[in-house]
Motif scaffolding. Sequence first.
Motif, PDB file in Angstrom:
ATOM      1  N   MET A  80      -7.594  -3.431 -26.500  1.00  8.67           N
ATOM      2  CA  MET A  80      -8.406  -2.457 -27.222  1.00  8.67           C
ATOM      3  C   MET A  80      -9.565  -3.098 -27.981  1.00  8.67           C
ATOM      4  O   MET A  80     -10.614  -2.469 -28.182  1.00  8.67           O
ATOM      5  CB  MET A  80      -7.528  -1.660 -28.186  1.00  8.67           C
ATOM      6  N   GLY A  81      -9.413  -4.334 -28.389  1.00  5.77           N
ATOM      7  CA  GLY A  81     -10.515  -5.018 -29.051  1.00  5.77           C
ATOM      8  C   GLY A  81     -11.695  -5.209 -28.113  1.00  5.77           C
ATOM      9  O   GLY A  81     -12.862  -5.088 -28.519  1.00  5.77           O
ATOM     10  N   LEU A  82     -11.398  -5.497 -26.851  1.00  3.08           N
ATOM     11  CA  LEU A  82     -12.461  -5.641 -25.861  1.00  3.08           C
ATOM     12  C   LEU A  82     -13.150  -4.305 -25.602  1.00  3.08           C
ATOM     13  O   LEU A  82     -14.365  -4.243 -25.407  1.00  3.08           O
ATOM     14  CB  LEU A  82     -11.880  -6.194 -24.550  1.00  3.08           C
ATOM     15  N   VAL A  83     -12.354  -3.228 -25.609  1.00  2.00           N
ATOM     16  CA  VAL A  83     -12.925  -1.895 -25.433  1.00  2.00           C
ATOM     17  C   VAL A  83     -13.879  -1.582 -26.579  1.00  2.00           C
ATOM     18  O   VAL A  83     -14.994  -1.086 -26.377  1.00  2.00           O
ATOM     19  CB  VAL A  83     -11.802  -0.832 -25.354  1.00  2.00           C
ATOM     20  N   GLU A  84     -13.453  -1.893 -27.807  1.00  2.00           N
ATOM     21  CA  GLU A  84     -14.292  -1.632 -28.979  1.00  2.00           C
ATOM     22  C   GLU A  84     -15.622  -2.356 -28.880  1.00  2.00           C
ATOM     23  O   GLU A  84     -16.679  -1.810 -29.238  1.00  2.00           O
ATOM     24  CB  GLU A  84     -13.555  -2.075 -30.250  1.00  2.00           C
ATOM     25  N   GLN A  85     -15.591  -3.584 -28.398  1.00  2.00           N
ATOM     26  CA  GLN A  85     -16.809  -4.386 -28.331  1.00  2.00           C
ATOM     27  C   GLN A  85     -17.651  -4.078 -27.096  1.00  2.00           C
ATOM     28  O   GLN A  85     -18.875  -4.245 -27.116  1.00  2.00           O
ATOM     29  CB  GLN A  85     -16.442  -5.882 -28.339  1.00  2.00           C
ATOM     30  N   GLY A  86     -16.986  -3.630 -26.018  1.00  2.00           N
ATOM     31  CA  GLY A  86     -17.696  -3.502 -24.745  1.00  2.00           C
ATOM     32  C   GLY A  86     -18.221  -2.118 -24.422  1.00  2.00           C
ATOM     33  O   GLY A  86     -19.156  -1.977 -23.628  1.00  2.00           O
ATOM     34  N   VAL A  87     -17.639  -1.079 -25.020  1.00  2.00           N
ATOM     35  CA  VAL A  87     -18.049   0.289 -24.707  1.00  2.00           C
ATOM     36  C   VAL A  87     -19.104   0.745 -25.717  1.00  2.00           C
ATOM     37  O   VAL A  87     -18.943   0.520 -26.920  1.00  2.00           O
ATOM     38  CB  VAL A  87     -16.825   1.237 -24.744  1.00  2.00           C
ATOM     39  N   PRO A  88     -20.178   1.375 -25.257  1.00  2.00           N
ATOM     40  CA  PRO A  88     -21.205   1.859 -26.185  1.00  2.00           C
ATOM     41  C   PRO A  88     -20.620   2.733 -27.287  1.00  2.00           C
ATOM     42  O   PRO A  88     -19.742   3.559 -27.044  1.00  2.00           O
ATOM     43  CB  PRO A  88     -22.145   2.663 -25.274  1.00  2.00           C
ATOM     44  N   GLU A  89     -21.128   2.557 -28.495  1.00  2.00           N
ATOM     45  CA  GLU A  89     -20.553   3.223 -29.662  1.00  2.00           C
ATOM     46  C   GLU A  89     -20.562   4.745 -29.535  1.00  2.00           C
ATOM     47  O   GLU A  89     -19.605   5.410 -29.932  1.00  2.00           O
ATOM     48  CB  GLU A  89     -21.309   2.804 -30.926  1.00  2.00           C
ATOM     49  N   ASN A  90     -21.637   5.299 -28.977  1.00  2.00           N
ATOM     50  CA  ASN A  90     -21.698   6.759 -28.879  1.00  2.00           C
ATOM     51  C   ASN A  90     -20.633   7.319 -27.949  1.00  2.00           C
ATOM     52  O   ASN A  90     -20.157   8.448 -28.137  1.00  2.00           O
ATOM     53  CB  ASN A  90     -23.090   7.216 -28.437  1.00  2.00           C
ATOM     54  N   LEU A  91     -20.208   6.538 -26.951  1.00  2.00           N
ATOM     55  CA  LEU A  91     -19.126   6.982 -26.070  1.00  2.00           C
ATOM     56  C   LEU A  91     -17.775   6.895 -26.775  1.00  2.00           C
ATOM     57  O   LEU A  91     -16.907   7.740 -26.578  1.00  2.00           O
ATOM     58  CB  LEU A  91     -19.114   6.153 -24.789  1.00  2.00           C
ATOM     59  N   LEU A  92     -17.612   5.865 -27.596  1.00  2.00           N
ATOM     60  CA  LEU A  92     -16.350   5.699 -28.306  1.00  2.00           C
ATOM     61  C   LEU A  92     -16.132   6.787 -29.352  1.00  2.00           C
ATOM     62  O   LEU A  92     -14.996   7.150 -29.645  1.00  2.00           O
ATOM     63  CB  LEU A  92     -16.301   4.333 -28.993  1.00  2.00           C
ATOM     64  N   LEU A  93     -17.212   7.302 -29.920  1.00  2.00           N
ATOM     65  CA  LEU A  93     -17.077   8.299 -30.975  1.00  2.00           C
ATOM     66  C   LEU A  93     -16.302   9.524 -30.497  1.00  2.00           C
ATOM     67  O   LEU A  93     -15.481  10.076 -31.223  1.00  2.00           O
ATOM     68  CB  LEU A  93     -18.457   8.720 -31.489  1.00  2.00           C
ATOM     69  N   GLY A  94     -16.567   9.929 -29.255  1.00  2.00           N
ATOM     70  CA  GLY A  94     -15.850  11.079 -28.712  1.00  2.00           C
ATOM     71  C   GLY A  94     -14.369  10.814 -28.590  1.00  2.00           C
ATOM     72  O   GLY A  94     -13.541  11.661 -28.937  1.00  2.00           O
ATOM     73  N   ALA A  95     -14.025   9.621 -28.102  1.00  2.00           N
ATOM     74  CA  ALA A  95     -12.614   9.270 -27.943  1.00  2.00           C
ATOM     75  C   ALA A  95     -11.924   9.185 -29.299  1.00  2.00           C
ATOM     76  O   ALA A  95     -10.781   9.625 -29.461  1.00  2.00           O
ATOM     77  CB  ALA A  95     -12.493   7.941 -27.198  1.00  2.00           C
ATOM     78  N   LYS A  96     -12.607   8.640 -30.293  1.00  2.00           N
ATOM     79  CA  LYS A  96     -12.014   8.515 -31.621  1.00  2.00           C
ATOM     80  C   LYS A  96     -11.827   9.882 -32.276  1.00  2.00           C
ATOM     81  O   LYS A  96     -10.855  10.094 -33.008  1.00  2.00           O
ATOM     82  CB  LYS A  96     -12.876   7.604 -32.494  1.00  2.00           C
ATOM     83  N   SER A  97     -12.741  10.806 -32.001  1.00  2.00           N
ATOM     84  CA  SER A  97     -12.579  12.163 -32.528  1.00  2.00           C
ATOM     85  C   SER A  97     -11.380  12.856 -31.907  1.00  2.00           C
ATOM     86  O   SER A  97     -10.661  13.602 -32.565  1.00  2.00           O
ATOM     87  CB  SER A  97     -13.847  12.982 -32.269  1.00  2.00           C
ATOM     88  N   LEU A  98     -11.156  12.573 -30.613  1.00  2.00           N
ATOM     89  CA  LEU A  98     -10.016  13.161 -29.927  1.00  2.00           C
ATOM     90  C   LEU A  98      -8.709  12.672 -30.535  1.00  2.00           C
ATOM     91  O   LEU A  98      -7.760  13.437 -30.737  1.00  2.00           O
ATOM     92  CB  LEU A  98     -10.061  12.817 -28.433  1.00  2.00           C
TER      93      LEU A  98
END
Length: 269
Positions: free
Chosen positions: A227-245
């Motif tokens: 998950m640390g690699l996901v945090e660093q590698g995926v664009p922040e705007n895409l992660l925001l949706g997943a974190k909201s979910l």
Amino acid sequence: MIDLEGARVGVTGGARGIGKATAAAMVARGAIVTIGDIDLDAATATADEIGARANLLDVTDATSFRDFLVAIADGDDIDVLVNNAGIQIMGRFVENSLDALHRELAINLGAVVTGTRLVLPHMIARRRGHIVNVSSMAGKVSTPGMATYCASKFGVVALSRAIRAELIGTGVTLTTVMPAATRTDLTSGVTLRLQPTLDPGDVAQAIVASTRHGRPEVTVPRWLAPMGLVEQGVPENLLLGAKSLVGGREPGAFDPGQRKAYLDRTTTP
């Protein structure tokens, strides 16, 4: 690594939750365990229950921490120190008091700096010892609604990694343990939704196991390691949706009634 039979072990924040489970697991393996906690009554009750010793500890005070280390050693050497004490402030960053946020940093990160710095010279001198710094998956994945908590846990991960590089060849090991959300008072009333949750005993087993294998970083459960690699590698705007979910629309949402007792106990010095 460390043979826990007869080993002298200290656990900060050991009165409850992960600390209590860790102390009990260490005692079960023959260790001489000293629990340190700001709540001496609770620490004494836990110590009596599991066969450990209790000592008053304010992890934000260096003198108190020194006294705790003296109590662990009891005239001998400290084999294992578990820097576990921590608190969690939830809710939007701008809605939390500055005093509460700085207290969270002092306990979650500052105390790890203090404990590690105080115990390391003795371990290095005897070329033996193990430190466990309890971080969190919040030390790999930033989460809205717990900004300062994430900062403190990211700090523990980075601090531990840098210190490990300095410990090469000393005979001393340091493991960072990063659990997912754990069912303790710390998460009382918190909306966890889709997050994996653990029992304190799950984390305790990982901490105990680190005394045998000494691996640098351990996530609990292990499948969260990428998950640390996901945090660093995926664009922040895409992660925001997943974190909201996962976390819901309101960052750091919690039930005030269910969380009141925890906050009353942890946010006042």
